[in-house]
Design a protein around this motif. Structure first.
Motif, PDB file in Angstrom:
ATOM      1  N   VAL A   1       0.979  -1.189  -0.084  1.00  0.00           N
ATOM      2  CA  VAL A   1       0.029   0.089  -0.024  1.00  0.00           C
ATOM      3  C   VAL A   1       0.983   1.144  -0.089  1.00  0.00           C
ATOM      4  O   VAL A   1       1.880   1.257   0.539  1.00  0.00           O
ATOM      5  CB  VAL A   1      -0.899   0.109   1.225  1.00  0.00           C
ATOM      6  N   ASN A   2       0.443   2.237  -0.604  1.00  0.00           N
ATOM      7  CA  ASN A   2       1.085   3.548  -0.832  1.00  0.00           C
ATOM      8  C   ASN A   2       0.190   4.334   0.171  1.00  0.00           C
ATOM      9  O   ASN A   2      -0.930   4.878  -0.766  1.00  0.00           O
ATOM     10  CB  ASN A   2       1.395   4.031  -2.280  1.00  0.00           C
ATOM     11  N   GLN A   3       0.732   5.323   0.957  1.00  0.00           N
ATOM     12  CA  GLN A   3      -0.148   6.179   1.699  1.00  0.00           C
ATOM     13  C   GLN A   3      -1.219   5.806   1.982  1.00  0.00           C
ATOM     14  O   GLN A   3      -2.546   6.229   1.637  1.00  0.00           O
ATOM     15  CB  GLN A   3      -0.264   7.298   0.855  1.00  0.00           C
ATOM     16  N   PRO A   4      -1.555   4.661   2.900  1.00  0.00           N
ATOM     17  CA  PRO A   4      -2.640   4.074   3.004  1.00  0.00           C
ATOM     18  C   PRO A   4      -3.738   4.991   4.055  1.00  0.00           C
ATOM     19  O   PRO A   4      -4.698   4.892   3.839  1.00  0.00           O
ATOM     20  CB  PRO A   4      -2.349   2.980   4.131  1.00  0.00           C
ATOM     21  N   THR A   5      -3.217   5.934   4.657  1.00  0.00           N
ATOM     22  CA  THR A   5      -4.403   6.973   5.347  1.00  0.00           C
ATOM     23  C   THR A   5      -4.187   8.355   5.049  1.00  0.00           C
ATOM     24  O   THR A   5      -4.411   9.145   5.747  1.00  0.00           O
ATOM     25  CB  THR A   5      -4.000   6.675   6.903  1.00  0.00           C
ATOM     26  N   TRP A   6      -3.618   8.387   3.961  1.00  0.00           N
ATOM     27  CA  TRP A   6      -3.507   9.768   3.342  1.00  0.00           C
ATOM     28  C   TRP A   6      -4.837  10.654   3.326  1.00  0.00           C
ATOM     29  O   TRP A   6      -5.836  10.211   2.348  1.00  0.00           O
ATOM     30  CB  TRP A   6      -2.905   9.839   1.915  1.00  0.00           C
ATOM     31  N   GLY A   7      -5.020  11.819   4.083  1.00  0.00           N
ATOM     32  CA  GLY A   7      -6.356  12.634   4.165  1.00  0.00           C
ATOM     33  C   GLY A   7      -7.231  11.688   4.936  1.00  0.00           C
ATOM     34  O   GLY A   7      -8.499  12.109   4.657  1.00  0.00           O
TER      35      GLY A   7
END
Lengths: 359, 510
Positions: B421-427
Motif C-alpha cells: 500500500v502507498n499512503q494508506p491513510t492519506w487524508g
C-alpha cells in the motif's frame, strides 16, 4: 447570472430525457426557421417527423427508413466501443469502402455461379476487409505510437482512390458498355443482401439488430465491456486493474473496422447494388454523429440511427413537397446535434440562478 | 488583539448532507488558528466559503470588520485571503517563476518577478530558485512555490490545508519557522491538520468541528493531544495494538530491481532489494517523488521487470501482470485514489470489480456477476465504515477519506498474502486512520506480509516491524523499528551521505 454546478452523481432522469428535450427544441427552433422562410412551420415539422412514419405514403417511406438506418447503426455500434475506450476511429468510411470492395470482389469472382455459400463468403470477406483496413492504424498505434485519428482518417482517402480505380478498372462490368461501375449484385440472387426489398429488409438490418444486442451484453455484462469503459474513463485505473492497452486498441479498432466493412458489403450487394466511383455516401462519417447522438449506448444508437434516417428521409420529402431549400434541412439536422450536445450538459451539471446583490 | 475574520451561523447543505451547520468562529490578527476535525467534519467546506469557492446558504462572514461574501476566489484574494491547497496545482514542465506568474492577476515582467521571488524566499527562510523546473523539485520545494505565490499577494489571512503531510521532519521545521515569522508580522493563519502534536506546537487557538458543527474551542497548548482527539472524534481514540511475530518464511523478495519510470518527471528505481516475511510489516519512508509510485507499480505488476527480480514464496513473478499477481495473493493499493486506485465516474460496485474480480470470483467465464459484486462492495462499505448512501454512487462523490477507506477495504477484505500500500491513510481522519492501521496489523497477525509506503513517519513507526527509506529511487537496507530514533530516520531519508549537502542547501540563500 446563470451558473453551472457539477452534480455529485450523473442524473439518470436527465440522461434519458435530454434526447427528447433536444428533439423538442429542434422542432421549436426549426419551426421558427421554416416560418422565417415563409413556410408553414407545423406542416414542415409534420412532413419531416410524421409523414415518413404514419403519413399517407408511409408504406413507401418506412422500408427506406430501415435501409438508411441499418448501416448507420451497424457502424456506430462498432465506433462506440472504441470511443468509450478513448480510441478514436474516424476512418469508418474507409473501412466501409474496403469491406464493400472485398465482399463485392468475392461475389463478382463467382459470377454467374449460383450457390448458397457465396453470400456467407462475401460477408466474411467484407468483415475481414474492414478489419484489415482498421488494423493499419491499430498496429501503427500499438507499435509506433502513431495517432489513430490521423491515420484512420487519411486511409479514407486512400480507400476512395482505390474505389475509383476498382470501379473503372478491375471490377468494371464487362457488359456495361464502358460505363464505370461493376455488375449489379442486387440482381445476382446468390450474392444479394436483400431479404425482402419491399419491406426494406436486408441482412444489414438483421446484423445491425444483432450488433445492438451483442454490444449491449458486452458493455453491461462482460468483462471486456467493463475494461473498455474503464480504459476510457480512467486509463491509470485500467492499468492497475490489469487491462492490456495494446489488446484493447486491437480489439476496438478491429471490431469497428469489421462492422464498418460489413455495412459496406450489405450496402453494395443490396441498396446500392454495384461498386461505382461514388458508391460511398458518407455513412462512415454520419455514424460518428449517430454514435454520440446515442450517447455511445447501444440502445441509444439504435434510436439515434432511426432518428437520423428519419430526418434524412423527412428532409427529402420536405424538399420535394414544400420546396424547402436543402440547406435549411441540413441546418435543421445540425440543430438537432447542437441541441443534443447542449442539453447533454444537464446530465452532469445543474443550472443555478445566482442571486444578484442580495448575496 | 483585534479580530480579523469572523463567521456567524454559517450553514452549507449539499443534496443529502449538511456540510456545515450553524458554524461560528473567529480569527484574530496575528494568530495561528487551527481547524480540527475528522474527515467529513466540514473543514474543507468551511475553508472554501472563506476562499469564495462555495457560497454559504445561511450566515454571515466579516473580514476586517466589514461584511465579507466573496463570490469567487479572485474577490477573496483581493480582500487579502490566500490559500495553499493540499494538492498542488503546478505545471511540471514550467519553471518556478512561470508557475507563480500563472496564478497572478497582473504578473510583473519575468526578471522582476524572479527577483521578487528570491527576495520573498530569503525573507521568510524558504530557499527557492525561481529558474528551476518544477518537475525537478521535491514535494517540500513545490509547497514553497505555492506558499511564495500566496505571500506575493501580501495576504492578511493565509489558509493552509494539511501542509505537512508531504514534508520531512526537517522541512516541517523550516515551514514552522516561516509561519511563526508571518505571525510575528501580523499575518493570520488558518491551519488545517490532523496532526495533533503539530497543532499543539504551533497554533494559538483551535476550533473543533464534528459532523459539520462546532463542538468546541480550545487552546491547544493547554490540552493534551489525546484530549483534542477525543473532542474531535467524540469518543476515546483507539490506538492500534501491535503484537507481530514475523515467522521465518519469506513471502516477498525483491532483488536488484531497476525499473525506468513511466513518467518523464518520475524517479526510476535503482537496484532496489527488499525482503518481507510472513507476519512482517515493512515500512518504507521517504519524501514524495523519490520512487514511491514506481515501487508500487513494480510490485503491483503495472510495471514489469525481469522474472527473478520479484519473487513471491520463491516463485519468480517479475514478468506477471496485475491480475496474475492478484491470483497468487499479491494485492496493492496505489496512492492516487481518483483515477488510479478507483475510476472516478464509476460506481462503488464497479470499482469493487476493478481489483477484486479474481479473488472474490465476481466473474464467470468473463461474464460479470453484478449481484455478487454489489454484495462485495456492500461488505467493504460495512466493514470499513465508508460513509455513502450506497454502492451505486460514483466514486468521485465520496470525500477523499471515505474513498480511501473503500479502496483500502477492497484490498484488505480479499485476504491478501502480500499487500503493498502507498499512503494508506492519506487524508483520512484520525479514527479512520487508526481503523485502517489496525486492519493492516490484523492482516499481518494472520500471516500476511505487508509493505507500507508512506510519508507519515508517525504512521510507519506505529505499525512497522522494520523500516527502510526510499531516496532518489534507491532503497536503504531495512532495519528493525525497535530502537530507531527520529534522527537516524532523518538521515536515512536524506540518503545518509548527501544529507549534509541537502541541509546546507536548505540553509543557504537561494
Amino acid at each position: 447570472m446563470i451558473r453551472l454546478e457539477k452534480r455529485p452523481n450523473a442524473s439518470k432522469a436527465w440522461s434519458y430525457s435530454t434526447p427528447l428535450l433536444a428533439v423538442l427544441l429542434t422542432m421549436i427552433f426549426g419551426g421558427l426557421l421554416f416560418a422565417a422562410l415563409g413556410k408553414d412551420p407545423i406542416a414542415a415539422i409534420r412532413t419531416i417527423f410524421y409523414d415518413p412514419l404514419l403519413g399517407q405514403h408511409a408504406f413507401f417511406y418506412r422500408p427506406q427508413l430501415l435501409v438508411k438506418a441499418a448501416p448507420l447503426i451497424l457502424i456506430a455500434i462498432g465506433l462506440s466501443l472504441g470511443f468509450r475506450a478513448g480510441i478514436w476511429n474516424i476512418g469508418a468510411e474507409g473501412q466501409y469502402i474496403i469491406g464493400a470492395l472485398c465482399g463485392a470482389g468475392v461475389g463478382l469472382a463467382f459470377y454467374p455461379t449460383e450457390s448458397f455459400i457465396i453470400f456467407p463468403l462475401m460477408v466474411l470477406a467484407g468483415a475481414l476487409g474492414g478489419w484489415a483496413w482498421a488494423m493499419i492504424p491499430a498496429v501503427l498505434k500499438t507499435r509506433f505510437g502513431t495517432n489513430e485519428i490521423l491515420v484512420s482518417l487519411m486511409l479514407v482517402y486512400v480507400a476512395e482512390n482505390l474505389l475509383r480505380g476498382m470501379a473503372v478498372g478491375l471490377m468494371k462490368n464487362p457488359e456495361g458498355f464502358g460505363f464505370p461501375g461493376s455488375r449489379n449484385l442486387a440482381q445476382y440472387p446468390s450474392a444479394t443482401s436483400w431479404i425482402s426489398q419491399n419491406a426494406g429488409l436486408h441482412w444489414g438490418v438483421a446484423f445491425a439488430l444483432i450488433a445492438v444486442i451483442f454490444a449491449y451484453i458486452l458493455l453491461t455484462r462482460h468483462m471486456l465491456g467493463f475494461n473498455i469503459r474503464l480504459a476510457g474513463q480512467a486509463p491509470r485505473a485500467a492499468r492497475f486493474s490489469g487491462v492490456n492497452p495494446t489488446r484493447l486498441v486491437l480489439f476496438c479498432l478491429g471490431t469497428s473496422g469489421a462492422l464498418a466493412g460489413l455495412a459496406g458489403l450489405f450496402e453494395v450487394s443490396g441498396p446500392a447494388g454495384q461498386i461505382t466511383t461514388d458508391f460511398n455516401v458518407g455513412y462512415g462519417f454520419t455514424a460518428i454523429i449517430v454514435a454520440f447522438l446515442g450517447r455511445l449506448h447501444p440502445v441509444g444508437i439504435l434510436l439515434a440511427g432511426l432518428l437520423m434516417a428519419l430526418t434524412y428521409i423527412g428532409g427529402e420529402i420536405a424538399q420535394s413537397q414544400l420546396q424547402l431549400p436543402a440547406a435549411a434541412i441540413q441546418l435543421f439536422q445540425g440543430m438537432l446535434l447542437f441541441f443534443l450536445l447542449a442539453v447533454d450538459l444537464l446530465t452532469n451539471y445543474r443550472i443555478r440562478l445566482k442571486q444578484g446583490a442580495a448575496a | 488583539m483585534s479580530e480579523l475574520f469572523a463567521g456567524q451561523g454559517l450553514r452549507k447543505a449539499y443534496p443529502g448532507v449538511v456540510a456545515n451547520d450553524n458554524v461560528s468562529f473567529s480569527i484574530d490578527e496575528g494568530e495561528i488558528h487551527a481547524l480540527l476535525g475528522e474527515n467529513g467534519a466540514g473543514k474543507s467546506t468551511l475553508v472554501k466559503m472563506i476562499y469564495g469557492l462555495v457560497k454559504p446558504d445561511e450566515g454571515q462572514m466579516s473580514f476586517l470588520g466589514a461584511p465579507f461574501a466573496p463570490p469567487e476566489p479572485r474577490a477573496a484574494r483581493a480582500a487579502g485571503v490566500a490559500m495553499v491547497f493540499q494538492h498542488f496545482s503546478l505545471f511540471d514542465a514550467l519553471t518556478v517563476a512561470e508557475n507563480v506568474a500563472l496564478g497572478m492577476e497582473n504578473p510583473p515582467k519575468p526578471a522582476r518577478l524572479a527577483a521578487r521571488i528570491t527576495e520573498v524566499s530569503n525573507e521568510y527562510g524558504l530557499p527557492l530558485d525561481p529558474h528551476r523546473t518544477v518537475g525537478d523539485l521535491s514535494a517540500g520545494e513545490r509547497q514553497r512555490v505555492e506558499i511564495i505565490r500566496c505571500l506575493l499577494q501580501d495576504p492578511r489571512l493565509l489558509i493552509m490545508d494539511e501542509p505537512t503531510s508531504v514534508l520531512t521532519p526537517q522541512e516541517v521545521e523550516i515551514l514552522f519557522a516561516t509561519l511563526q515569522k508571518l505571525r510575528a508580522e501580523g499575518t493570520s493563519i488558518l491551519y488545517i491538520s490532523h496532526k495533533l502534536e503539530e497543532i499543539r506546537a504551533l497554533c494559538d487557538r483551535a476550533t473543533i468541528l464534528r459532523l459539520g458543527k462546532v463542538v468546541g474551542h480550545a487552546v491547544p497548548r493547554e490540552n493534551s493531544a489525546a484530549e483534542l482527539a477525543e473532542m474531535m472524534v467524540g469518543s476515546a481514540l483507539h490506538r492500534p495494538e501491535r503484537e507481530l511475530t514475523p515467522s521465518g518464511d519469506i513471502a516477498l523478495e525483491v532483488s536488484n530491481l531497476s525499473v525506468k519510470s513511466a513518467n518523464p518527471f518520475g524517479t526510476s528505481l535503482k537496484d532496489v532489494s527488499l525482503m518481507v516475511r510472513k507476519g512482517e510489516v515493512l515500512g518504507i519512508g521517504g519524501v514524495a517523488g523519490n520512487g514511491q509510485d514506481e515501487l508500487l507499480a513494480a510490485l503491483s505488476g503495472e510495471a514489469t521487470s525481469a522474472p527473478d527480480t520479484v519473487k513471491m514464496h520463491g516463485n519468480p513473478i517479475g514478468k506477471l501482470a496485475p491480475p496474475a499477481r492478484r491470483k497468487l495473493g499479491l494485492l496493492s493499493a496505489p496512492e492516487e485514489r481518483l483515477g488510479h486506485a478507483a475510476a472516478p465516474e464509476m460506481s462503488l460496485t464497479e470499482n469493487a470489480l476493478l481489483s477484486a474480480r479474481l479473488r472474490k470470483k465476481l466473474t464467470n467465464r468473463d461474464f460479470i456477476n453484478w449481484k455478487a459484486t454489489q454484495a462485495y462492495a456492500e461488505e467493504v462499505i460495512a466493514a470499513f465504515d465508508v460513509r455513502t448512501p450506497g454502492p451505486h454512487v460514483a466514486a468521485r462523490s465520496l470525500s477523499g477519506g471515505n474513498l480511501q477507506k473503500f479502496v483500502m477495504g477492497r484490498e484488505i477484505e480479499q485476504k491478501p498474502e502480500v499487500l503493498v500500500v502507498n499512503q494508506p491513510t492519506w487524508g483520512v481522519d484520525a479514527s479512520a486512520a487508526a481503523a485502517i492501521r489496525q486492519a493492516l496489523l490484523d492482516l499481518a497477525a494472520d500471516g500476511a506480509a505487508i509493505v507500507v509506503i508512506s510519508q507519515d513517519l508517525d504512521e510507519l513507526m506505529e505499525i512497522s516491524t522494520s523500516f527502510a527509506a526510499l531516496n532518489g529511487g534507491r532503497l536503504s537496507a531495512p532495519v528493525p523499528v525497535e530502537g530507531l530514533t527520529m534522527e537516524r530516520i532523518g538521515l536515512m531519508l536524506g540518503g545518509a551521505h548527501d544529507m549534509e549537502v541537502a541541509h546546507e542547501h536548505a540553509e543557504a540563500p537561494a
